[in-house]
Design an enzyme around this catalytic site. Structure first.
Site, PDB file in Angstrom:
ATOM      1  NE  ARG A 268       1.420   3.246   6.909  1.00  0.00           N
ATOM      2  CZ  ARG A 268       1.407   3.993   8.021  1.00  0.00           C
ATOM      3  NH1 ARG A 268       2.187   5.041   8.125  1.00  0.00           N
ATOM      4  NH2 ARG A 268       0.586   3.683   9.008  1.00  0.00           N
ATOM      5  CG  HIS A 272       5.997   3.458   9.859  1.00  0.00           C
ATOM      6  ND1 HIS A 272       6.363   4.198   8.754  1.00  0.00           N
ATOM      7  CD2 HIS A 272       7.105   3.373  10.630  1.00  0.00           C
ATOM      8  CE1 HIS A 272       7.637   4.545   8.869  1.00  0.00           C
ATOM      9  NE2 HIS A 272       8.113   4.053  10.007  1.00  0.00           N
ATOM     10  CE1 TYR A 281      -0.292   4.449  13.835  1.00  0.00           C
ATOM     11  CE2 TYR A 281      -1.368   5.422  11.929  1.00  0.00           C
ATOM     12  CZ  TYR A 281      -0.362   4.641  12.474  1.00  0.00           C
ATOM     13  OH  TYR A 281       0.589   4.063  11.670  1.00  0.00           O
TER      14      TYR A 281
END
Lengths: 380, 370
Positions: A268, A272, A281
């Site tokens: 990805r 998000h 993160y």
């Protein structure tokens, strides 16, 4: 007495066709893709990529409230869509607008939904990216995770009962495999012998949860066998591999009346959603590595170029024309009126109940009496 | 002496059909032999007839096929319609509810059976987020013509996790319709209406009623029989106090009305039949006539059906009330198992009688301990 080990010696191998430079491996077998189909696939991958860039920026500028991108997963979206037919029911999660794009949803239709204007097929009822279109056999996106998996099994079961030459195709992420609905859907699909293709986009992250915290199995593909479901692991950034696997899966699903699980390994690249900053993160250079060296769009372009079907001039032309189209759609959607207030009250039931009709009437009366208290851009 | 009312029956999807029905079941005046039918048989025959009439209707749930149904409601259906239309499911409420919803999205008409509605909680996300809201969220593109049915509320000696009433839970959700039959006529007419309706319907049965018999007329037995959704039935006319109830409690309320009649109180008993939409006009018309209201239900009191009825009556008929609304509900504790405790945790006939008397300003002793 022998316990079955929690993991096997070797991980399940991954089916690939194109290497990192977009050249087929010497011994790879794959379903041939015609020039026409390959060009459309590439066009759509570029369009998807461009749409993501522009709509993401639009959210950043405050023009739409929310957006999520499909960056890094363009091959999964477009190649899988190309390998199925229009009669196949698509039951998406939310990171698969490319499938709808392939089937003919226009830039304007995408933009209308994101702005929730009066041309939105969703009548302004849902957040951006919750696209849906009956005429494209693409079920409306709903936010809940993995609920679409048993829905797809139900739809597949119905297709089988009707003896249609079609299957259901459903998508989900690595995170979705943790939901109870994943278990129920896989289990059920095998027991009912439903013609459904489960496509897991294992992109390594569920918001900030890496797959090491999501499951301890060898990805999603090994779970298929536990339910009696035939499965395959595929390089999700390899458009030809995706195309071949989905093509074969479809034949088995319909011809043999069975479910198939495809795990597409990918990454990805984007956050998000626009509410997330993934640099918090995960390392920035990890993201960059995937974005630049593993880009599925670039890899496929190299392949079509090596076939003599594409070149740098057409590339620039395509990118600039797509960009113009999308910007235009954005502007039109932004200018358009919002849905009328009657759209607040319809579709709760098939036939509007009396209490809602009364409330609508009462609302209109109130607006007439106090027009200054209501937004002027909401048509009555 | 009995009135005849011409009623519009909405056969959900078909055109309304005018039906002539007696207001009071004085069937002796119609034909010689009145058939008795158990609620279980009423549900079975309704399922059978709807499956026969429409090939899109199919049944799924645990034990519905080979076992003939956990409560034998689907007896004989597997044999008649085959395993494609009567599906025995693995034990996953979330799974089969989701699958049923998916089939409904496609255009089939599933009837999903929960062994008890207590187990529906494991599937409630699909009932609310996938079924109830889909038509609205998809702006009419996805309709969900599904029926969720099964026993609801207390049975006898089954404890806390098998006795919960879900009427108030589901009736709070826009997009769902919620029905609860009492008699065999209700069971047949409402289940048929639910199956024919294009919206998702929660159909709350009662285990203890399955074995009870009720008289049914020839009209009720006809395969085209259907009751309107959203209309309550006045089971017994009265003029002094209105008692609202649904499901098993209707029976208790009728018994209470008999007792009250002997003491000179004429109670009007309303069988709600439909919890959502609630027949507010029938309830309010009755309260405007009697000026007193007692709501009775088996479920927990807070945020219950009675609370909604009370609010509705206060909003629309405040000036007509001569006494505060009395609300009878199950005790505010998880259902105990021991028979004596269980008896105290659910409304009994005496509770209804006492409440009606309080509403009529008769002095009554405090609720008896046992």
């Amino acid at each position: 007495m022998r316990f079955i080990s929690e993991s096997s010696e070797e991980r399940i191998p991954c089916y690939r066709v194109l290497d990192d430079d977009g050249q087929p491996f010497p011994d790879s077998s794959f379903v041939k893709v015609s020039e026409g189909v390959a060009i459309k696939m590439y066009n759509d991958m570029v369009t998807l990529q461009t749409m993501d860039t522009i709509f993401y920026e639009a959210q950043r500028q405050g023009r739409i409230s929310f957006y999520l991108t499909t960056s890094g997963e363009e091959a999964i979206n477009i190649a899988s869509a190309a390998a199925i037919k229009n009669d196949d029911f698509v039951v998406p999660q939310y990171r698969e607008p490319g499938v709808l794009l392939w089937r003919g949803f226009s830039m304007q239709e995408f933009a209308n939904q994101c702005f929730g204007n009066k041309a939105d097929y969703g009548k302004g009822r849902q957040m951006p990216i919750h696209y849906g279109s009956n005429k494209h056999n693409y079920f409306t996106v709903s936010s809940t995770i993995a609920t679409q998996l048993p829905h797809a099994v139900g739809a597949a079961y119905a297709l089988k009962m009707d003896q249609k030459d079609a299957c259901a195709v459903t998508y989900f992420g690595d995170g979705g495999t943790s939901e109870g609905d994943f278990h129920a859907a896989l289990n059920f699909s095998a027991v009912t012998e439903a013609p459904v293709i489960f496509i897991c986009r294992n992109n390594g992250w569920a918001i900030s949860t890496p797959i090491s915290d999501q499951f301890r199995s060898d990805g999603a593909v090994v779970k298929g066998r536990a339910y009696g479901v035939r499965s395959i692991r595929v390089d999700g950034n390899d458009a030809l591999a995706i195309y071949s696997a989905v093509h074969a899966a479809r034949e088995m699903a319909i011809g043999e009346g069975r479910p198939i699980l495809i795990e597409a390994l990918t990454y990805r690249v984007g956050h998000h959603t626009t509410s997330d900053d993934s640099t918090k993160y995960r390392p920035v250079d990890e993201i960059e590595w995937w974005r630049t060296t593993q880009d599925p769009v670039t890899r496929f372009r190299k392949w079509i170029e090596s076939n003599g079907w594409w070149n740098g001039d057409i590339e620039s032309e395509l990118r600039s024309s797509v960009r113009k189209q999308i910007l235009h759609a954005l502007q039109e959607a932004e200018k358009a009126e919002k849905p009328p207030i009657s759209d607040l009250f319809t579709d709760v039931y098939d036939v509007s109940p009396s209490n809602l009709r009364e409330q609508e009437h009462s609302l209109r009366e109130t607006i007439k009496k106090h027009p200054q208290d209501y937004p002027s851009n909401v048509p009555i | 002496m009995w009135g005849i009312i011409r009623q519009k029956v909405a056969a959900g999807g078909g055109s309304p059909v005018a039906r002539i029905r007696p207001v009071v079941s004085n069937l002796r005046n119609y034909s010689s032999a009145v058939k008795q039918m158990m609620v279980r048989e009423a549900l079975n025959s309704a399922l059978d007839e709807e499956m026969s009439a429409d090939p899109k209707v199919f049944l799924m749930g645990e034990e519905v096929g080979e076992y003939q149904g956990a409560y034998k409601i689907s007896k004989g259906l597997l044999e008649k319609y085959g395993p494609e239309r009567v599906l025995d499911t693995p034990i996953t409420e979330a799974g089969f509810t989701g699958i049923g919803v998916g089939a409904a999205y496609y255009g089939l008409k599933p009837v999903v059976e929960f062994m008890t509605f207590n187990f529906s909680m494991q599937a409630i996300d699909h009932i609310i987020n996938s079924a109830a809201k889909s038509n609205y969220m998809s702006s009419g593109q996805i309709s969900v013509p599904i029926v969720f049915r099964g026993p609801n509320g207390a049975a006898a000696g089954v404890g806390a996790q098998h006795s919960h009433c879900y009427a108030a839970w589901y009736a709070s959700v826009p997009g769902l319709k919620v029905l609860s039959p009492y008699s065999s006529e209700d069971a047949r007419g409402l289940l048929k209406a639910a199956i024919r309706d294009p919206d998702p319907v929660v159909f709350l049965e009662n285990e203890l009623l399955y074995g009870e018999s009720f008289p049914v007329s020839a009209e009720v037995l006809d395969s085209s029989f259907c009751l309107p959704i959203g209309k309550a039935k006045i089971e017994r006319e009265g003029k002094d106090v209105t008692i609202t109830a649904f499901s098993k409690i209707v029976g208790l309320s009728l018994k209470a009305a008999e007792i009250l009649a002997k003491e000179g109180i004429s109670a009007e008993v309303i069988n709600l039949r439909s919890i959502r939409p609630l027949d507010r006009s029938t309830i309010n018309a009755s309260v405007r006539k009697t000026n007193r209201l007692v709501t009775v239900e088996e479920g927990f009191p807070q945020h219950g059906v009675g609370a909604e009825i009370c609010a509705s009556v206060i909003e629309e008929s405040f000036g007509y009330l001569d006494a505060p609304v009395e609300r009878i509900a199950g005790a505010d504790v998880p259902m105990p198992y021991a028979a004596n405790l269980e008896r105290m945790a659910v409304p009994q006939v005496e509770d209804i009688v006492r409440a009606a008397k309080r509403a009529c300003y008769r002095s009554v002793p405090m609720a008896a301990a046992a």
